[in-house]
Structures are given as structure tokens and as C-alpha cells.
Design an enzyme around this catalytic site. Structure first.
Site, PDB file in Angstrom:
ATOM      1  N   GLU A 347      44.493  39.849  37.558  1.00  0.00           N
ATOM      2  CA  GLU A 347      43.549  40.813  36.980  1.00  0.00           C
ATOM      3  C   GLU A 347      42.354  41.097  37.885  1.00  0.00           C
ATOM      4  OE1 GLU A 347      42.840  39.216  33.055  1.00  0.00           O
ATOM      5  OE2 GLU A 347      44.930  39.488  32.475  1.00  0.00           O
ATOM      6  N   GLU A 451      54.446  39.782  31.764  1.00  0.00           N
ATOM      7  CA  GLU A 451      53.888  39.219  30.528  1.00  0.00           C
ATOM      8  C   GLU A 451      54.144  40.174  29.354  1.00  0.00           C
ATOM      9  OE1 GLU A 451      49.772  38.043  30.933  1.00  0.00           O
ATOM     10  OE2 GLU A 451      50.043  37.445  33.025  1.00  0.00           O
TER      11      GLU A 451
END
Length: 576
Positions: A347, A451
């Protein structure tokens, strides 16, 4: 190929064939190509423009109108004709074309843009009486053409208007090679089926003959896939699996791939400076090895300031650099050769903890550390909303690739860098998802959905199936991990089972797709010439042949289905 047989003969013809068996075939094939280069001239419109009037702008201004208060003109540079929008006062001032949308149709959009100066984001929108729908975006440059690719699904049958926006009102927007192609759901499904045929399967023809070569009509074939080489599909796990037999049984009966939810993260392995504890991660890894389950490493660094070991916050810039290198060396060398991949930095498009503390090159340094200590393992940059949320331009495909290029350009040649797409969906926009992966795929590096989950709601299971089917079928997606690690207090966003490990609707979807895509058992009967033809997934198979003239029907014949563009014929005869 290895075969064991005495009293009969099997002829296997493994031939590449891209056509589907019985089933619907789309009249217009989907074009998975995209360009991420800024080119001197744009490519021709995909699908000849689809439903766009005058898509290549060779007919002057025909079909196009002013949107807002801009001015529009037709220009030619060399042999290329295009439209220019200038004298803009508001971001939405541009050009437009009126269209009519059909409810539930999937639309794929592409166009090429150039701006008069600088590097400027340009966005495409579809506007109806119900509101505005974002279609896609690109960072356009001056002196060369950049491709925007996006998509959407129409919520209603209605008149609509395609237009473009840019917050930089002082620049001219140049437009060329515009395309908007509609597809029915049936056609969209057919694209997926066709892609799976090419990506994961191969046509196989088996012929049963006796020891003299005579065809065995109506021979009964029992075909079983013993080893699958299909695209890896897994699910996240956590430490709860270590002491819960039901969890272990449920998981190991389904998956051959996992990611540890939290157990390898820095705050888990070094909660106090200098006091490393890998015991939980080590025990989980040993359990996975015992059950032949591959593991993705997650993660070496996480750029979100909320998820750091508490002792990191007080470190100076130089001290943090030393700690970061020590962290990378410790965990990467510990698990070297035991993992199939690492999420190197998590991220880093949305957050910048390490950049703020260590400098703008923090992501580059993270990859350098990881590659230094394990150059053979695939190293991912992992982030969210690149394919999930169109409005989150921080992690748009263009911005993702820009960051990835910065990292790649600083690494040694041959460094194994990959694209990790977290894929946390609310309501999936499947055409946008496909178009975004198309753009990312043009970078030429592996892509995984790392994910995958869907926000809780009445359509959660339906949306999960849509996302998994799209990911599995895309030609450039190499693996999928579902983010469904079980916890008695509840999962991150999406559970697959209840606390007794009975499937929830989401778990039923996963089981259905694993069965559809996974190992197969097939009963078949040969035709008058002893032939049986099927489309089989790549992998290793065993087949038994039963026929009245066969003396030993228990003999097992083995063959492999492998990706190939070459036809091969294997003829096996009885021993004299």
C-alpha cells in the site's frame, strides 16, 4: 508420457485448438490489448469504434459536439486527423458524443489523448439523466498519444453522453481513435470461456484400439486428473489454523496456496526492537509444508503508519533505514527458498510512512533489500483499488505503473518484480476490472489478485463469483488468493464458513469454482472409430479402458496435458 498397457492400445492426439466445444461464441471477440507507451501516432480504434460515430475523426466533426463552454476544431498532423478541445474554463468543458445505452450491457471503452503541454490526467465519463458514471482515466502528455482504456455496465436503457474532463483548464485536449463496444452478459461469459480454453486447457483426443490396431467402439473410459497444473488459487490463513482440526481439514481439502494474514508482518515478528519472534510464522510454515501448500510471504514492509511496530515511530531517518535493512535481511534470508513470492511493500500508493521518514526512495530501497537477499523469488508491489474503485485515482492503473517503473528502473537487470492487486471489492465493475488489468498487463510482469474479498451484503456471494471468474479467465492473471482467513471473532471482511466450518454462500461459490476449475473425473464412451475428444485442463491424467475384448481392464494409462502450440501424436502398441 508414461503408459502401462498390454492387451490394448491407446492413441492420444494432443492438438492445440482454440475453438470452443458446444456452447455460445461471441460474435465480437474481446480485445485484451492495451498500450502504456506514449506514441507518435495513436492506434486505430478498437472494434472499429463500436457504437461511436466517426471514431477515427476522418469525417471532421461529424457525430461530435461541444460539452460545456469549450471550443472544438478538427486538425491534421502528418496523416493523422483528430479533434482538439480548447478555450476551456471548467474541468468538464470538452467535447462529447450522444449515445444510447442498453440496460445490463457491458461496455468496454478506449480512446487516445494528447495535451498541449505537460503531463495531465484526463478522465472519461458517461452522463445520463440519472447521473454521471466514471469510465476511465489516463495521464496524457504533450507531443505523443496515450491510450485510455476503461469500461462500465449500464444500469438502465437510456440516452447518454460521452465526455471528457481535466482539471487543468488551460490545456488543450486532443482526442482520437475513440471506441465504445457493447457486450451482452452471454458474450462476456463467452470471452471468459474462450480465454480459459487458451490459458488453462487443451483439446485432447483419445483413441482406444485393440492390439491389432482395430478401433474399440463404445469403449468405456475412466479419466482422472491426478496432478493439476492450473493457475494457483488459494486462501489466506492465520494462526487459528494451528490448533483447530476442523479448520485444518476444511482448508487442506481445498487449497494448495496460502498467505499468512498477519503472522509475517513486522509488528508480529519484532514487537520490541531487537527481540525477533518468528515462532508462529515458523510453525504455520511447517504445517503448510507438511500439507504441500505453497506460501506467499506477506509482507516485508507496510506503508500504512497505523500498522508499524511501536518502537519505529521514534527512530531517526538514518536509524529507520538501518532497521529497515535489518528487517529485510532477517525475514527474507530466514524464509529464502521456502516461499513462492513476497509482498515487498504494501500500500505504498495510498500511504507513505517510510517515504516520509526515510525519503522518497523508500519503496526502491525496500525492493533493493529484498532482491539482494533473495534474487530468485518473485517480488510484489501490493496495493488496493487499482481494479476495484474507479474513483480512487491515487492507485489508478496509470499511477500504479508509474510507481512500478520507478522501482524497476532502479533494480538490477533480471530482478523479478510483479504486480499485486489486493482486490477488496464493494460492488465490482467487471468491465473496468478487465480493462484495468489489460493496461497493467502491458507492463509485461506477472499479475496476481492477492487479497480477494467482497464487502458484506445481499449480493456478496454473487459478486465474489463475478470477480473470481474474471480473474481466473484473464490471460495475464497468474494467481489468486482469497482474503478469507477464519477467526472466531469474525473475518477481515468476508468469511467462507461459519464457526463450525459449514460453508457460507461465499464458501459454496469457492467450492463450486474449485470443482469446476480443478481436478476432474470424467466418464466417457468412444465413438464408432474408437475416439473420444474433450477439453482438459493442463496436468497429469490416468485413464482406464473397459471393453469386452480387453483382458485386463485394471491397466492404467498415464498421459499429460501441457501447454503447447505444437500437435503431438503418441502411438502405443501391444508387446508381441
Amino acid at each position: 508420457m508414461s503408459f502401462g498397457l498390454k492387451n490394448n492400445l491407446i492413441l492420444l492426439l494432443l492438438s492445440l485448438c482454440t475453438s470452443l466445444f458446444a456452447g455460445f461464441e461471441a460474435s465480437v471477440l474481446y480485445d485484451y490489448t492495451a498500450s502504456i507507451e506514449c506514441l507518435e501516432n495513436p492506434h486505430k480504434p478498437q472494434y472499429d469504434g463500436g457504437i461511436i460515430t466517426n471514431p477515427d475523426l476522418n469525417l471532421g466533426l461529424e457525430g461530435w459536439s461541444i460539452f460545456g463552454n469549450a471550443k472544438m476544431e478538427h486538425r491534421q498532423l502528418g496523416g493523422n486527423k483528430f479533434l482538439v478541445c480548447h478555450s476551456r474554463n471548467q474541468p468538464h468543458d470538452s467535447i462529447s458524443q450522444k449515445l444510447y445505452l442498453q440496460k445490463d450491457m457491458h461496455y468496454t471503452f478506449s480512446a487516445w489523448f494528447q495535451v498541449s503541454e505537460g503531463e495531465v490526467p484526463v478522465r472519461a465519463f458517461i452522463k445520463t439523466s440519472s447521473g454521471s458514471k466514471f469510465v476511465g482515466a489516463v495521464v496524457a502528455e504533450s507531443k505523443c498519444w496515450s491510450m485510455l482504456k476503461g469500461g462500465f455496465t449500464a444500469d438502465e436503457s437510456t440516452p447518454a453522453e460521452l465526455s471528457f474532463e481535466s482539471n487543468h483548464t488551460s490545456i488543450e485536449i486532443w482526442v482520437d481513435s475513440v471506441s465504445l463496444q457493447p457486450f451482452t452478459q452471454e458474450e462476456w461469459n463467452s470471452h471468459q470461456d474462450q480465454s480459459i480454453e487458451k490459458k488453462h486447457k487443451r483439446r485432447v483426443m483419445l483413441q482406444a484400439v485393440d492390439s491389432r490396431g482395430n478401433p474399440l467402439t463404445n469403449a468405456k473410459l475412466s479419466i482422472e486428473q491426478k496432478v493439476s497444473s492450473r493457475m494457483p488459487i488459494g486462501c489466506a490463513t492465520n494462526k487459528n489454523i494451528l490448533n483447530n482440526k476442523k479448520y485444518q481439514d476444511w482448508f487442506t481439502s481445498r487449497f494448495g496456496l496460502t498467505t499468512f494474514e498477519n503472522e509475517m508482518k513486522w509488528y508480529s515478528t519484532e514487537p520490541s526492537q531487537g527481540k525477533e519472534d518468528y515462532s508462529v510464522a515458523d510453525t504455520m510454515l511447517q504445517f503448510m509444508k507438511k500439507n504441500r501448500i505453497a506460501v506467499r510471504g506477506h509482507n516485508i514492509f507496510w506503508d500504512d503508519p497505523k500498522y508499524q511496530p511501536g518502537w519505529l515511530y521514534s527512530l531517526s531517518s538514518s536509524a529507520l533505514r538501518l532497521a529497515a535493512e535489518k528487517r529485510a535481511k532477517s525475514i527474507v534470508t530466514r524464509y529464502k527458498g521456502q516461499l513462492i513470492a513476497w509482498d515487498v511493500i504494501n500500500e505504498n500508493l495510498h500511504f507513505s510512512f517510510f517515504e516520509n521518514k526515510m525519503g522518497a526512495d523508500a519503496s526502491i530501497m525496500a525492493f533493493k533489500y529484498a532482491n539482494q537477499y533473495d534474487p530468485s523469488t518473485l517480488m510484489f508491489m501490493n496495493d488496493y483499488n487499482t481494479i476495484e474503485e474507479m474513483g480512487d485515482q491515487v492507485s489508478s492503473p496509470a499511477n500504479y505503473l508509474k510507481k512500478l517503473r520507478q522501482i524497476q528502473s532502479s533494480l538490477s537487470k533480471g530482478a523479478r518484480v510483479a504486480i499485486g492487486l489486493e482486490s477488496h471489492f464493494r460492488v465490482p465493475n467487471i468491465p473496468y476490472m478487465r480493462a484495468s488489468i489489460d493496461k497493467l498487463a502491458a507492463a509485461g510482469v506477472p499479475i496476481w489478485l492477492t487479497e480477494v474479498d467482497v464487502e458484506k451484503g445481499p449480493s456478496q456471494a454473487l459478486f465474489l463469483e463475478q470477480v473470481l471468474r474474471e480473474g481466473h479467465s484473464h490471460p495475464k492473471v497468474g494467481g489468486i488468493v482469497i482474503w478469507g482467513a477464519w477467526s472466531p471473532q469474525g473475518c477481515y471482511r468476508m468469511c467462507l464458513t461459519d464457526n463450525n466450518f459449514n460453508n457460507l454462500p461465499t464458501g459454496n461459490v469457492v467450492d463450486k469454482l474449485l470443482n469446476e476449475w480443478g481436478r476432474r473425473k470424467l466418464q466417457a464412451t468412444t465413438d464408432d472409430n474408437g475416439f473420444f475428444e474433450a477439453s482438459l485442463s493442463h496436468g497429469d491424467y490416468e485413464v482406464k479402458v473397459n471393453h469386452p475384448i480387453i483382458k485386463n481392464p485394471s491397466l492404467v494409462h498415464a498421459f499429460s496435458v501441457v501447454p503447447s502450440r505444437n500437435s503431438s501424436t503418441v502411438l502405443l502398441r501391444d508387446s508381441p
